[in-house]
Design a protein around this motif. Structure first.
Motif, PDB file in Angstrom:
ATOM      1  N   GLN A 125      -5.023   2.420  -8.601  1.00 39.29           N
ATOM      2  CA  GLN A 125      -6.148   2.913  -7.821  1.00 39.29           C
ATOM      3  C   GLN A 125      -6.358   2.145  -6.526  1.00 39.29           C
ATOM      4  OE1 GLN A 125      -6.117   2.061 -11.092  1.00 39.29           O
ATOM      5  NE2 GLN A 125      -7.892   2.922 -12.184  1.00 39.29           N
ATOM      6  N   LYS A 126      -6.057   0.842  -6.543  1.00 37.05           N
ATOM      7  CA  LYS A 126      -6.289   0.023  -5.350  1.00 37.05           C
ATOM      8  C   LYS A 126      -5.088  -0.006  -4.408  1.00 37.05           C
ATOM      9  CE  LYS A 126      -9.648  -3.029  -7.594  1.00 37.05           C
ATOM     10  NZ  LYS A 126      -9.995  -4.442  -7.937  1.00 37.05           N
ATOM     11  N   LYS A 127      -4.005   0.673  -4.793  1.00 32.89           N
ATOM     12  CA  LYS A 127      -2.793   0.644  -3.970  1.00 32.89           C
ATOM     13  C   LYS A 127      -2.416   2.003  -3.393  1.00 32.89           C
ATOM     14  CE  LYS A 127      -0.668  -3.414  -6.119  1.00 32.89           C
ATOM     15  NZ  LYS A 127       0.534  -3.982  -6.767  1.00 32.89           N
ATOM     16  N   GLU A 181       0.852  -1.178   0.000  1.00 28.42           N
ATOM     17  CA  GLU A 181       0.000   0.000   0.000  1.00 28.42           C
ATOM     18  C   GLU A 181       0.895   1.237   0.000  1.00 28.42           C
ATOM     19  OE1 GLU A 181      -2.641  -0.010   3.312  1.00 28.42           O
ATOM     20  OE2 GLU A 181      -3.665  -1.871   2.711  1.00 28.42           O
TER      21      GLU A 181
END
Length: 416
Positions: A276-278, A250
């Motif tokens: 986008q998810k990290k 992350e």
């Protein structure tokens, strides 16, 4: 003894002034901080922080967002523009001072009203105010350089602002009782430019704070923060590096966007890199929450560049917040950072400036070696507890003040 600190920023965004005022007050010194109040949100942070302070905050109020202060903001803005025009022709007769800072005259009046035995200027724009107030009281003043103010231009050549500040520094610094600097490199730059006696380095460290150093998390959490999310802060390089890492992690960024255009640019870049998810973006927080918040992460990112001379020689407070929070560090090889990293090598992985490949390799190493990451986190906290904390640095500042207190009775300053 009474000390007046003169600065040009809100205290909630000025942790160096906060720490200085707090330590003086804790040692029985009567402290006042004279500064501007020009932002409603930051003013609310200031008010919250002052509830538990043992010193006084005195401000010039001209917040554009506040109806009762908007007219004053307009007047001071016009005044600043007029003196900026005059400064194209001359810096003399107080023109440079007033062109450099909105609200200069009002701030100067407040400083002169403080019955102080010693004045300390933070930021070059405050030098004329501290000097004039000290002269008025027949005492001396000191200067703290958090940055090399005339080396901050990112264009490669001196700006009009640099020329203005060079005039002010050259005019007032030779009369300062002492000069402190936030890094060895900043101090050296001032010594060389103005032929000054040796400056004293007071690092931008934090007070000791109890945090638990946890084992490396999964996924590993990388953390970067600044007051401003904007260009020339290596964020583009960071996202390029992040896009090369094929592993869970992350990436957390904290700060305020410099403008809507850069916000749109960065969010588009995140989508283009499929991150986008990290990538997680967080709003700014007050200085007193920095350590507690940072302790939630694993690796702090100190990605300075040589986009300006100041950036190359500075050592930002984010490095010391990472140490105190118990974070390992991935940092770039600027002059200032290489010097400070040499004192806690086992907590740091170094990479080249503007080098996405090396940055990706350093990040991936910590992802793939959680045991080494945990050891690095512990070394970081150990360095903060033993050496890089405000309890140690503040003793240097208090000793310096004690040494210079003897010059307070030498009579009024005379600027030739």
């Amino acid at each position: 003894m009474k000390i007046c600190i003169v600065t040009t920023r809100h205290i909630s965004y000025n942790p160096r002034v906060l720490k200085e005022a707090d330590v003086f007050a804790a040692h029985g010194i009567d402290v006042s901080v004279v500064t501007v109040n020009n932002n409603a949100q930051q003013a609310r942070f200031d008010e919250a922080m002052m509830k538990e302070r043992k010193w006084r905050l005195v401000t010039v109020n001209f917040r554009r967002e506040i109806k009762s202060e908007k007219l004053r903001w307009l007047f001071l803005s016009l005044q600043e523009k007029i003196f900026s025009v005059f400064s194209k022709f001359t810096y003399r007769y107080g023109v440079a001072e007033r062109a450099s800072l909105k609200g200069f005259s009002a701030l100067a009046r407040l400083a002169k009203n403080e019955e102080a035995d010693f004045y300390i200027a933070h930021h070059a724009e405050a030098l004329g105010i501290a000097y004039a107030a000290a002269k008025n009281k027949g005492v001396r003043f000191g200067f703290d350089a958090e940055d090399f103010h005339t080396g901050m231009s990112e264009s490669g050549s001196p700006s009009d602002k640099d020329s203005l500040l060079s005039f002010l520094e050259g005019k007032y610094l030779p009369h300062a009782a002492y000069i402190t600097a936030a890094s060895k490199g900043i101090g050296e730059a001032y010594e060389k430019k103005y032929g000054l006696a040796k400056t004293t380095t007071i690092l931008n460290v934090f007070p000791k704070e109890a945090t638990t150093v946890t084992s490396a998390d999964f996924p590993v959490k990388f953390y970067w923060y600044s007051q401003v999310i904007g260009p020339n802060r290596s964020l583009e390089t960071l996202l390029e590096a992040a896009s090369q890492i094929d592993a869970p992690y992350e990436l957390h960024l904290r700060g305020s966007y410099c403008n809507d255009a850069y916000k749109e640019f960065l969010q588009t870049l995140i989508k283009q890199k499929n991150l986008q998810k990290k990538v997680f973006i967080h709003p700014p927080i007050v200085a007193e929450r920095i350590i507690t918040d940072a302790s939630k992460y694993d690796v702090g990112l100190a990605l300075e560049t040589d986009v300006s001379y100041n950036r190359d020689v500075c050592v930002t407070n984010k490095i010391f917040s990472y140490l105190m929070a118990g974070l390992a560090i991935v940092g770039t090889d600027t002059y200032g950072q290489k010097d400070i990293f040499s004192h806690f090598k086992k907590a740091v992985l170094l990479c080249g400036k503007n080098n996405a490949d090396e940055l990706a390799q350093a990040m991936l190493y910590f992802i793939q070696h959680p045991e080494e990451l945990t050891v690095a986190k512990r070394f970081a906290k150990e360095a903060a507890e033993e050496r890089f904390n405000w309890e140690v640095e503040s003793e240097k500042l208090l000793t310096l003040l004690e040494e210079k207190a003897g010059v307070l009775q030498q009579g009024p300053l005379v600027l030739k």
